[in-house]
Design an enzyme around this catalytic site. Structure first.
Site, PDB file in Angstrom:
ATOM      1  N   GLY A 150       0.812  -1.210   0.000  1.00 32.97           N
ATOM      2  CA  GLY A 150       0.000   0.000   0.000  1.00 32.97           C
ATOM      3  C   GLY A 150       0.845   1.258   0.000  1.00 32.97           C
TER       4      GLY A 150
ATOM      5  N   ARG B 115       7.308   1.963   1.035  1.00 29.66           N
ATOM      6  CA  ARG B 115       7.657   0.548   1.209  1.00 29.66           C
ATOM      7  C   ARG B 115       7.966  -0.084  -0.147  1.00 29.66           C
ATOM      8  NH1 ARG B 115       3.724  -2.200   5.818  1.00 29.66           N
ATOM      9  NH2 ARG B 115       4.726  -1.202   7.613  1.00 29.66           N
TER      10      ARG B 115
ATOM     11  N   ARG C 220       1.645  11.436  -8.859  1.00 30.93           N
ATOM     12  CA  ARG C 220       0.945  11.656  -7.584  1.00 30.93           C
ATOM     13  C   ARG C 220       1.685  11.043  -6.397  1.00 30.93           C
ATOM     14  NH1 ARG C 220      -5.297  12.346  -8.106  1.00 30.93           N
ATOM     15  NH2 ARG C 220      -5.512  13.146 -10.226  1.00 30.93           N
TER      16      ARG C 220
ATOM     17  N   ARG D  17      -0.497  -8.798  -3.310  1.00 35.48           N
ATOM     18  CA  ARG D  17      -0.514  -7.744  -2.291  1.00 35.48           C
ATOM     19  C   ARG D  17       0.372  -8.159  -1.134  1.00 35.48           C
ATOM     20  NH1 ARG D  17      -1.911  -4.157   1.278  1.00 35.48           N
ATOM     21  NH2 ARG D  17      -3.152  -4.648   3.127  1.00 35.48           N
TER      22      ARG D  17
ATOM     23  N   SER E 283      -0.003  -5.121   5.677  1.00 29.87           N
ATOM     24  CA  SER E 283      -0.224  -5.408   7.090  1.00 29.87           C
ATOM     25  C   SER E 283      -1.705  -5.655   7.341  1.00 29.87           C
ATOM     26  CB  SER E 283       0.280  -4.250   7.953  1.00 29.87           C
ATOM     27  OG  SER E 283      -0.356  -3.038   7.572  1.00 29.87           O
TER      28      SER E 283
ATOM     29  N   ASP F 127      -0.865  -5.691  14.150  1.00 31.86           N
ATOM     30  CA  ASP F 127      -1.539  -5.345  15.396  1.00 31.86           C
ATOM     31  C   ASP F 127      -2.674  -6.333  15.639  1.00 31.86           C
ATOM     32  OD1 ASP F 127      -4.213  -3.729  14.415  1.00 31.86           O
ATOM     33  OD2 ASP F 127      -2.526  -3.428  13.071  1.00 31.86           O
TER      34      ASP F 127
ATOM     35  N   ARG G 257       8.785  -3.696  12.050  1.00 29.76           N
ATOM     36  CA  ARG G 257       7.875  -3.840  10.913  1.00 29.76           C
ATOM     37  C   ARG G 257       8.630  -4.119   9.625  1.00 29.76           C
ATOM     38  NH1 ARG G 257       2.348  -1.241  11.369  1.00 29.76           N
ATOM     39  NH2 ARG G 257       2.001  -1.053  13.603  1.00 29.76           N
TER      40      ARG G 257
END
Length: 236
Positions: A20, A24, A43, A87, A90, A204, A217
């Site tokens: 996402g 990353r 963008r 994909r 998280s 989480d 992470r």
């Protein structure tokens, strides 16, 4: 180039990993790919193409939520010929046996709605993963001795969700975790005859409120990238 992707024809590989977060995407490309080249920054949504063990791979951000992912996945498939889309993101655990740092492979997805929902009218379409990718990813995760769960997940388009009754029913029906993109990705892949899988790290826990520390992470995200790359080319 398209409205949202500035890549030239041939810049995008047939295999695309989709985090996402565009930053990353940059980290993953610079860490795992050989000779990564920036192919999109329209963008601020970064995309890179390089090679992994001789295979061409693109790693491209999607933004948060199904409407954003739908834009990029549609263009990657229809305009750039992407055929395998994985994909890497998280998720929040919805079951006590699913722990922070565990990997979830989304076999199927449940959602209240997605950008594709309107075309189905009264039909409740069931978006599912490509079985070849799913089984290869499970084998790769097992080989790495990473605790891994396979099953149904919930794709929400609401980050700050106040529907406790909905969370209760998802937990009751053994939904493993919640994230925000997979249902639309699986639906688009089915529509266009592509392969799709969501590989998720539990960052989480909805029940215990435990969260993965920020400094850990990146390492866990790296496990996802390696599992995704191995799965993509094991089944190619």
């Amino acid at each position: 180039m398209t409205v949202h992707i500035g890549a030239k024809p041939g810049d995008i590989a047939e295999t695309v990993l989709l985090p996402g977060d565009p930053y990353r995407a940059r980290w993953a490309a610079q860490t795992f790919l050989e000779n990564p080249v920036l192919v999109n920054e329209v963008r601020g949504m970064l995309g890179f193409t390089g090679t992994w063990k001789g295979h061409r791979v693109t790693i491209h951000g999607t933004g948060m939520g199904m409407p954003s992912l739908s834009i990029y996945a549609n263009e990657l498939i229809r305009d750039y010929g992407a055929r395998t889309l994985i994909r890497i993101g998280s998720a929040g655990a919805l079951q006590h046996h699913v722990k922070v740092r565990d990997i979830v492979l989304a076999q199927a997805t449940t959602t209240l709605g997605s950008p594709s929902r309107s075309i189905f009218k009264e039909l409740n379409f069931a978006p599912v993963a490509d079985f070849g990718l799913l089984s290869a990813a499970h084998a790769a995760a097992t080989q790495r001795k990473i605790p891994t769960h396979v099953g149904g997940i919930y794709s929400s388009d609401t980050f700050y969700d106040e529907r406790q009754d909905l969370s209760d029913q998802l937990q009751r029906h053994n939904c493993l975790c919640v994230e925000m993109e997979a249902a639309e990705l699986y639906t688009l892949a089915a529509r266009h005859g592509a392969r799709a899988l969501a590989i998720l790290t539990i960052s989480d826990h909805i029940l215990t409120h435990e969260a993965l520390p920020a400094d850990q992470r990146e390492r866990s995200f790296g496990d996802m990238v390696e599992i995704a790359l191995q799965a993509a080319f094991t089944t190619a």
